[in-house]
Motif scaffolding. Structure first.
Motif, PDB file in Angstrom:
ATOM      1  N   ARG A  43      96.697  89.296  62.564  1.00  0.00           N
ATOM      2  CA  ARG A  43      96.319  88.081  61.843  1.00  0.00           C
ATOM      3  C   ARG A  43      96.014  86.972  62.841  1.00  0.00           C
ATOM      4  O   ARG A  43      96.322  87.067  64.012  1.00  0.00           O
ATOM      5  CB  ARG A  43      97.443  87.627  60.907  1.00  0.00           C
ATOM      6  N   LEU A  44      95.460  85.903  62.327  1.00  0.00           N
ATOM      7  CA  LEU A  44      95.127  84.743  63.127  1.00  0.00           C
ATOM      8  C   LEU A  44      96.410  84.160  63.703  1.00  0.00           C
ATOM      9  O   LEU A  44      97.314  83.784  62.968  1.00  0.00           O
ATOM     10  CB  LEU A  44      94.407  83.725  62.242  1.00  0.00           C
ATOM     11  N   HIS A  45      96.504  84.100  65.044  1.00  0.00           N
ATOM     12  CA  HIS A  45      97.746  83.674  65.686  1.00  0.00           C
ATOM     13  C   HIS A  45      97.981  82.171  65.573  1.00  0.00           C
ATOM     14  O   HIS A  45      99.088  81.721  65.348  1.00  0.00           O
ATOM     15  CB  HIS A  45      97.739  84.057  67.169  1.00  0.00           C
ATOM     16  N   ASP A  46      96.949  81.390  65.753  1.00  0.00           N
ATOM     17  CA  ASP A  46      97.099  79.941  65.774  1.00  0.00           C
ATOM     18  C   ASP A  46      96.195  79.331  64.718  1.00  0.00           C
ATOM     19  O   ASP A  46      95.110  78.840  65.022  1.00  0.00           O
ATOM     20  CB  ASP A  46      96.745  79.413  67.164  1.00  0.00           C
ATOM     21  N   PRO A  47      96.617  79.364  63.439  1.00  0.00           N
ATOM     22  CA  PRO A  47      95.739  78.831  62.396  1.00  0.00           C
ATOM     23  C   PRO A  47      95.602  77.314  62.520  1.00  0.00           C
ATOM     24  O   PRO A  47      96.313  76.669  63.286  1.00  0.00           O
ATOM     25  CB  PRO A  47      96.453  79.220  61.105  1.00  0.00           C
ATOM     26  N   LEU A  48      94.716  76.763  61.746  1.00  0.00           N
ATOM     27  CA  LEU A  48      94.520  75.321  61.745  1.00  0.00           C
ATOM     28  C   LEU A  48      95.750  74.635  61.164  1.00  0.00           C
ATOM     29  O   LEU A  48      96.400  75.170  60.266  1.00  0.00           O
ATOM     30  CB  LEU A  48      93.275  74.973  60.926  1.00  0.00           C
ATOM     31  N   PRO A  49      96.101  73.461  61.665  1.00  0.00           N
ATOM     32  CA  PRO A  49      97.323  72.796  61.195  1.00  0.00           C
ATOM     33  C   PRO A  49      97.211  72.361  59.737  1.00  0.00           C
ATOM     34  O   PRO A  49      96.234  71.717  59.356  1.00  0.00           O
ATOM     35  CB  PRO A  49      97.444  71.581  62.120  1.00  0.00           C
ATOM     36  N   PRO A  50      98.189  72.714  58.912  1.00  0.00           N
ATOM     37  CA  PRO A  50      98.107  72.355  57.489  1.00  0.00           C
ATOM     38  C   PRO A  50      98.549  70.927  57.202  1.00  0.00           C
ATOM     39  O   PRO A  50      98.258  70.384  56.150  1.00  0.00           O
ATOM     40  CB  PRO A  50      99.064  73.343  56.831  1.00  0.00           C
ATOM     41  N   ASP A  51      99.259  70.284  58.147  1.00  0.00           N
ATOM     42  CA  ASP A  51      99.860  68.987  57.870  1.00  0.00           C
ATOM     43  C   ASP A  51      99.070  67.788  58.389  1.00  0.00           C
ATOM     44  O   ASP A  51      99.495  66.651  58.213  1.00  0.00           O
ATOM     45  CB  ASP A  51     101.269  68.953  58.459  1.00  0.00           C
ATOM     46  N   ARG A  52      97.921  68.034  59.023  1.00  0.00           N
ATOM     47  CA  ARG A  52      97.114  66.928  59.544  1.00  0.00           C
ATOM     48  C   ARG A  52      95.652  67.347  59.561  1.00  0.00           C
ATOM     49  O   ARG A  52      95.345  68.536  59.483  1.00  0.00           O
ATOM     50  CB  ARG A  52      97.572  66.516  60.931  1.00  0.00           C
ATOM     51  N   PRO A  53      94.750  66.383  59.673  1.00  0.00           N
ATOM     52  CA  PRO A  53      93.328  66.743  59.738  1.00  0.00           C
ATOM     53  C   PRO A  53      93.006  67.529  61.014  1.00  0.00           C
ATOM     54  O   PRO A  53      93.671  67.383  62.040  1.00  0.00           O
ATOM     55  CB  PRO A  53      92.610  65.388  59.755  1.00  0.00           C
TER      56      PRO A  53
END
Length: 117
Positions: free
Chosen positions: A37-47
């Protein structure tokens, strides 16, 4: 010599088949491997910012990249771009409204000859 090569090939094929299917050792077939799976996904808590996109790396699969991972990232980026575009449009319209010159003040009083000089 030819017969020896055919027998050796048959032994190798049988060994590989037993290793994959299970050779009676009680371990069974090869274990299923969890998909990468994607190891470093986009941060969900900030833009998302430029560094997040630059750091993004998709894991490889048998036919290239996993479509689900790429679709998730593209959907997230599209949503954030739409939100930023709407915010920019709001700010530009507010700025345009603030920059329009105010209507000149019209006085309803009759000017006297002293005011005209």
């Amino acid at each position: 010599m030819f017969l020896f090569l055919v027998i050796a090939l048959a032994v190798v094929v049988a060994a590989v088949t037993l290793a994959v299917v299970g050779g009676g050792e009680g371990t069974g077939p090869l274990p299923e491997v969890a998909p990468e799976r994607l190891h470093d996904p986009l941060p969900p808590d900030r833009p998302v910012d430029r560094a997040d996109v630059d750091r993004l790396r998709f894991p490889l699969s048998a036919r290239g990249y996993r479509m689900a991972d790429v679709d998730d990232v593209l959907n997230r980026l599209a949503a954030e771009l739409a939100e930023r575009d709407a915010r920019i449009a709001d700010l530009e319209s507010a700025l345009a409204g603030a920059q329009t010159p105010a209507a000149p003040h019209v006085s309803m009083e009759k000017q006297t000859p002293e005011d005209q000089q």
